[in-house]
Design a protein around this motif. Sequence first.
Motif, PDB file in Angstrom:
ATOM      1  N   GLY A   1      40.314   2.993  -9.872  1.00 58.24           N
ATOM      2  CA  GLY A   1      38.905   3.360  -9.908  1.00 58.24           C
ATOM      3  C   GLY A   1      38.394   4.008  -8.641  1.00 58.24           C
ATOM      4  N   ALA A   2      37.220   3.572  -8.213  1.00 55.42           N
ATOM      5  CA  ALA A   2      36.545   4.194  -7.075  1.00 55.42           C
ATOM      6  C   ALA A   2      37.351   4.069  -5.788  1.00 55.42           C
ATOM      7  CB  ALA A   2      35.163   3.569  -6.899  1.00 55.42           C
ATOM      8  N   GLU A   3      38.058   2.941  -5.617  1.00 54.38           N
ATOM      9  CA  GLU A   3      38.837   2.761  -4.392  1.00 54.38           C
ATOM     10  C   GLU A   3      39.988   3.765  -4.335  1.00 54.38           C
ATOM     11  OE1 GLU A   3      40.705  -0.897  -1.739  1.00 54.38           O
ATOM     12  OE2 GLU A   3      40.391  -1.171  -3.893  1.00 54.38           O
TER      13      GLU A   3
ATOM     14  N   MET B   1      42.219   9.283  -2.405  1.00 51.73           N
ATOM     15  CA  MET B   1      42.790  10.549  -2.860  1.00 51.73           C
ATOM     16  C   MET B   1      41.675  11.548  -3.169  1.00 51.73           C
ATOM     17  SD  MET B   1      46.200  10.482  -2.968  1.00 51.73           S
ATOM     18  CE  MET B   1      46.242   9.599  -1.396  1.00 51.73           C
ATOM     19  N   PRO B   2      40.844  11.902  -2.192  1.00 52.58           N
ATOM     20  CA  PRO B   2      39.732  12.818  -2.447  1.00 52.58           C
ATOM     21  C   PRO B   2      40.225  14.199  -2.865  1.00 52.58           C
ATOM     22  CG  PRO B   2      40.059  12.555  -0.091  1.00 52.58           C
ATOM     23  CD  PRO B   2      40.932  11.541  -0.762  1.00 52.58           C
ATOM     24  N   GLY B   3      39.508  14.802  -3.772  1.00 54.12           N
ATOM     25  CA  GLY B   3      39.849  16.149  -4.208  1.00 54.12           C
ATOM     26  C   GLY B   3      40.818  16.210  -5.359  1.00 54.12           C
ATOM     27  N   ALA B   4      41.297  15.052  -5.832  1.00 56.88           N
ATOM     28  CA  ALA B   4      42.239  15.064  -6.949  1.00 56.88           C
ATOM     29  C   ALA B   4      41.523  15.426  -8.238  1.00 56.88           C
ATOM     30  CB  ALA B   4      42.905  13.697  -7.079  1.00 56.88           C
ATOM     31  N   SER B   5      42.102  16.330  -8.993  1.00 61.44           N
ATOM     32  CA  SER B   5      41.474  16.752 -10.247  1.00 61.44           C
ATOM     33  C   SER B   5      41.723  15.765 -11.378  1.00 61.44           C
ATOM     34  CB  SER B   5      42.008  18.126 -10.645  1.00 61.44           C
ATOM     35  OG  SER B   5      43.426  18.078 -10.811  1.00 61.44           O
TER      36      SER B   5
ATOM     37  N   LYS C   1      46.443   5.871 -13.347  1.00 63.25           N
ATOM     38  CA  LYS C   1      45.945   4.616 -13.905  1.00 63.25           C
ATOM     39  C   LYS C   1      45.662   3.602 -12.793  1.00 63.25           C
ATOM     40  CE  LYS C   1      47.737   3.253 -17.748  1.00 63.25           C
ATOM     41  NZ  LYS C   1      46.572   3.113 -18.674  1.00 63.25           N
ATOM     42  N   ALA C   2      46.547   3.539 -11.805  1.00 64.42           N
ATOM     43  CA  ALA C   2      46.406   2.612 -10.679  1.00 64.42           C
ATOM     44  C   ALA C   2      47.364   3.073  -9.583  1.00 64.42           C
ATOM     45  CB  ALA C   2      46.709   1.179 -11.113  1.00 64.42           C
TER      46      ALA C   2
END
Length: 443
Positions: free
Chosen positions: A134-136, A141-145, A149-150
């Motif tokens: 989720g958010a964490e 991984m900012p910018g991932a399109s 799942k985890a």
Amino acid sequence: MSGPQVDTVAPTDQLPAEAEVVIVGGGIIGTSTALFLAQRGVSVVLCEKGHIAGEQSSRNWGWVRKTRRDPREIPLVIESLRLWERMNETVEAETGFRTTGILFAAETDEDVTRCETWLDYARPYQLDARLISGAELDALMPGASKMWKAALYSASDGRAEPQKAAPAVALAARRAGAVILTDCAVRGVERTGGRISAAVTERGTIRCKSLVVAGGAWSRRFVSDLGLRLPQLKVRASVARTAPLDGVPETALWCKDAAFRKRLDGGYNIADGFANVAPITPDSFRFFNDFLPVMKMDWEALKLRLDSRFVQEWREAAPVPLDQTSPYEKVRVLDPKPDSRFTRGAVASLARRFPAFNNARIVQEWAGMIDVMPDVVPVISAVDEVPGLVIATGFSGHGFGIGPGAGRLVADIVMGTSPIVDPTPFRFSRFTDGSRPQPVSGI
């Protein structure tokens, strides 16, 4: 072909007539061993047939991790990370070590189960590794399109620079009193009453009481001349290096078709996270039964290839008289051709998930030979059959991160002092005592 540019360790011309310990191999294991022995006042000579960190110690990904380690390695890698955390101070130089975290992506429910299984193995060691989603996961991984799942994540894992680390350790060992010889192959040994009494190099003989074989992919051939059976094979792994790149996560990532970690220069090391080439050689048949369990377990990840290595290893297998040129002098550095199909595919895969990788410019590719054991766990052990001999090899792609701890353990074994961790899982005799060593499944 040309490997990565490694920091230079200036050669020493004078060959000592004697030393307490001679080390064969100038990778991260050999240099770390030399440092810890020299710090204790032991006279030690390290002999490297090429240049320091010329082979896999400069060609790996540069990861320093506890996460997804074989449970038998966890105590040693915990100690190794403690050493890494103060390594720049210890060697008074930049090794590139940074604590930036490592993340293993889980794309399917089966992947998640494997992560949970590993966490069960790791729980007694109270590591900080945990499953996130989720958010964490998005924040790491900012910018991932597209997100997974985890992921299995450890914030305390890190990275270092393979082209800097072993040379820096070697120079620190030299300052502590060790003699570091490059372009100086050890052809073999002399024994007195069955015990190691000298190392015979291409430059002459060094009398010694102990000899440490930390020769990576060359170790099996070296000890075979002593009549020892070491079931070790080679696996070729390829890496691409990019120019400095913005907009890519700091946290290192592994997924099934790609892996990356940021470099000190702002570029990235990129590799296929699930493809390794296993050259078919005479040893492939010699050790077939030993490696059958790991082949069954990781069949998808192993790409068998019949190439020139079969003939080369067949030709160089026979013992060579110690007064003649050895195979170690004929091939100073193993420099295999990289598998661009895998590295370029990894970059393309990352670009599909991280738009920033569309701007990646590959400036170099290289490959290295990983020394692999049947249970994917190294040998760090004295050898009862040859008193004075210690083997440190077969790190199975885990050697860089575990290197300082392994060097410390080797020094303990050589000196007969209380070991930094229990060395029993790494004993050489496990291949002859009926243990039938195998990799741990399900992780």
